[in-house]
Scaffold this motif. Structure first.
Motif, PDB file in Angstrom:
ATOM      1  N   ASP A  99       0.879  -1.164   0.000  1.00 47.14           N
ATOM      2  CA  ASP A  99       0.000   0.000   0.000  1.00 47.14           C
ATOM      3  C   ASP A  99       0.920   1.218   0.000  1.00 47.14           C
ATOM      4  OD1 ASP A  99      -1.500   2.277   1.085  1.00 47.14           O
ATOM      5  OD2 ASP A  99      -3.102   0.836   1.460  1.00 47.14           O
ATOM      6  N   TRP A 301      -4.869  -0.757  -0.274  1.00 49.88           N
ATOM      7  CA  TRP A 301      -6.095  -1.430   0.161  1.00 49.88           C
ATOM      8  C   TRP A 301      -7.344  -0.706  -0.342  1.00 49.88           C
ATOM      9  CZ3 TRP A 301      -5.911  -6.168   1.714  1.00 49.88           C
ATOM     10  CH2 TRP A 301      -4.854  -6.640   2.496  1.00 49.88           C
ATOM     11  N   ASN A 302      -7.334   0.614  -0.248  1.00 52.87           N
ATOM     12  CA  ASN A 302      -8.570   1.367  -0.473  1.00 52.87           C
ATOM     13  C   ASN A 302      -8.562   2.244  -1.718  1.00 52.87           C
ATOM     14  OD1 ASN A 302      -9.670   0.413   2.052  1.00 52.87           O
ATOM     15  ND2 ASN A 302      -8.238   1.799   3.071  1.00 52.87           N
TER      16      ASN A 302
END
Length: 623
Positions: A99, A301-302
């Motif tokens: 990330d 992740w996002n």
């Protein structure tokens, strides 16, 4: 603002600078980390991943020595893979998808919690030099910051020039300005400089991609991790990457833009990385291939941002866009930003000692892309070594050098110092002649004790390494002394297409057979009980299996390494004048005078120095 003198100033906060600052500060040196933007500490300028073939070994070595890269990689990982698992353990290479934002955040937080470390945001515009004596750095605001030693880790920022098609502009990275002034100061002192090139792919909006047209690339079913410490844990959930391909149609679109490519129209003169070529370079060099792999890698992740690995390019943005829209799954792609190439200054690393201190200026160290390397891991390990040696120099302690048979770090630095590089240097397992010794699983055995003695590796690291070494050694001895009857062994052997036994034999000998695994051995009487009673974890079981199965290869490489070290012990006096040895070839004398090797072993690895030249040198030195 800076009334007192620092022990160590680190210029640049990329992967090399961050490791250098952490190492120097953790060894007790008063350290200052100066960077152009504190929001971009340890920024992943290119792909959002750490490790890979040979690079994973380097990362484990950094961790074994108390560096931060392994810990940060574990805490920001979104996927873990052990590459080359189908091959022997010398080739196993851990890799994580990271990330990007979390990686930089965790690095900054770890640095902020490091004692003895100060931060300052500004461009370093030059060095304070009195003759060839280093006194500190000078900033773009005219501040003079005094220091006993300086580590330069400028990455791609020194006179950086970004190219996108027929456009170019100054910059050290997308959205950031170039650094000026340092190159001139160094050249004025007598340093030789050059230009290199690297590139990066477009970043795209993952919401605009059709993943159903791509091949999913999940992580390992049972993921591992980088750090030897228990501070981090393996991933419990992972994000997948994906793979797709270019096509003849894509290649034709790209070829139509070649005349506007800075690579082909002469605007880029410098050499790029051989093993990470741009898409236009791949099409040109591998004209017989009608497709190339593209790896579609999420940046976190996002976030929806996606990195298109394999599509590095400096073609015009409209050509990039049109070509990528012809790739399966990218028909509706939206760009976050186009790919670009960047040219920057570097300094041929033959101008350095093995400590990464420059030969011309006492107390000045270079680490990372300034030395002509490419890759986060290559930069990070150089930063670690430069930070260690800068601290030792200030503390008036003996320098710290890692040999080729001790670590990939030693191979990398020796290659740079001895052979130099005219193209961006990348580490491969094939560069290490002792790769059976330099595995990712035993980096702690090789390096933690040495780092602990320096005051860098912690007590906890040392204790964990000693426990792992003792337990795996005891288990090997147990297997050497424990016998199993042919009645108990033969059903397992037959199930694995292995020749049956006619009488009892030691488990060690049976385990040495190529198709017998630890899972098989655990079924022999007494083995599982031993494992449970001694609380042996997966790491210890893996270490034991490698020691049993590869003991012959490991012993052979150790013997070869001992021969190398005997030559390494034959030291050559400082500033030795090779020109007086007329029986050596002219090329050998020229190269040896330039590089000034410290040992016969190093001299033998210099390009252009023949075995006959080494024989002459040995005779001349009374050997």
């Amino acid at each position: 603002m800076f009334e007192s003198e620092y022990d160590v100033i680190v210029v640049g906060a990329g992967h090399a600078g961050s490791e250098a600052a952490a190492a120097a500060a953790n060894m007790g040196s008063k350290t200052l980390l100066v960077t152009m933007n504190l929001q971009n500490i340890a920024q992943m300028s290119c792909n959002p991943a750490m490790g890979g073939i040979a690079k994973g070994q380097i990362l484990r070595e950094i961790d074994a020595m108390g560096g931060y890269s392994g810990l940060v990689s574990d805490t920001s990982a979104i996927q873990f893979k052990m590459l080359n698992k189908s091959k022997g353990p010398a080739m196993w290479s851990p890799r994580v998808q990271s990330d990007r934002m979390m990686f930089a955040e965790h690095w900054r937080l770890r640095l902020e919690q490091t004692p003895n470390l100060d931060f300052y945001q500004e461009m370093v515009a030059g060095l304070i030099l009195e003759g060839n004596e280093l006194k500190g750095v000078r900033t773009s605001l005219g501040l003079e910051i005094r220091a006993k030693s300086v580590v330069l880790t400028n990455g791609t920022f020194l006179n950086g020039l970004i190219h996108i098609g027929d456009k170019n502009f100054g910059g050290g990275r997308a959205g950031e300005r170039a650094a000026t002034g340092i190159t001139k100061d160094l050249v004025d002192v007598g340093f030789e400089s050059g230009r290199m090139k690297t590139g990066t792919p477009p970043r795209v909006d993952g919401r605009s991609l059709d993943y159903s047209k791509m091949m999913e690339q999940p992580g390992d079913d049972v993921p591992s991790k980088f750090s030897f410490l228990d501070e981090t844990q393996p991933l419990k959930k992972q994000r997948s990457c994906y793979m797709t391909y270019t096509s003849p149609e894509v290649h034709e679109i790209l070829k139509d833009g070649f005349e506007r490519s800075p690579m082909f129209n002469g605007r880029i003169q410098s050499i790029g990385p051989r093993y990470c070529p741009s898409i236009e370079d791949k099409i040109n060099r591998f004209a017989d291939k009608d497709r190339h792999q593209l790896f579609v890698e999420p940046e976190g992740w996002n976030t929806v941002e996606v990195y298109v690995n394999g599509f590095s390019t400096s073609l015009p943005e409209d050509v990039q866009f049109k070509a990528l829209r012809s790739v399966a799954g990218f028909e509706n792609v939206k760009f976050f930003r186009p790919g670009y190439a960047i040219e920057y200054d570097y300094f041929p690393p033959t101008q350095l000692k093995h400590t990464l201190e420059t030969k011309l200026v006492d107390g000045l160290y270079f680490a990372g892309q300034i030395n002509g390397t490419t890759g986060y891991e290559e930069a990070a390990c150089q930063g670690l070594m430069a930070g260690i040696n800068a601290a030792l120099k200030v503390q008036e302690k003996e320098e710290f050098i890692i040999k080729r048979n001790e670590a990939y770090i030693g191979v990398l630095i020796d290659d740079l110092i001895t052979k130099g590089t005219e193209e961006p240097y990348r580490m491969f397992t094939s560069r290490a002649e002792y790769r059976t010794l330099l595995r990712q699983d035993n980096a702690d055995f090789r390096l933690t004790e040495r780092s602990y003695k320096l005051g860098l590796a912690s007590e906890e690291r040392m204790r964990k390494m000693e426990e792992k070494k003792e337990k795996s050694s005891d288990f090997v001895n147990f297997l050497k002394n424990k016998s199993v009857s042919h009645e108990d062994a033969n059903p397992i052997l037959e199930a694995n297409n292995s020749s049956p036994m006619k009488q009892s034999d030691k488990i060690f000998k049976i385990f040495s057979r190529p198709n017998i695994t630890m899972d098989d051995v655990r079924n022999f009487p007494g083995v599982e009980e031993y494992i449970q009673e001694n609380n042996l974890n997966t790491e210890i079981l893996e270490q034991t299996e490698i020691q049993v199965k590869y003991s012959g290869y490991i012993e052979k490489e150790k013997n070869n390494a001992d021969k190398l070290n005997r030559l390494e012990d034959v030291k050559i006096p400082n500033s030795f004048d090779y020109s007086k040895i007329k029986s050596m070839s002219f090329e050998a004398r020229e190269k040896l005078n330039k590089i000034q090797p410290t040992s016969i072993s190093q001299a033998s690895r210099i390009s252009g120095v023949s075995p006959n030249d080494i024989s002459v040198l040995l005779v001349y030195m009374g050997r």
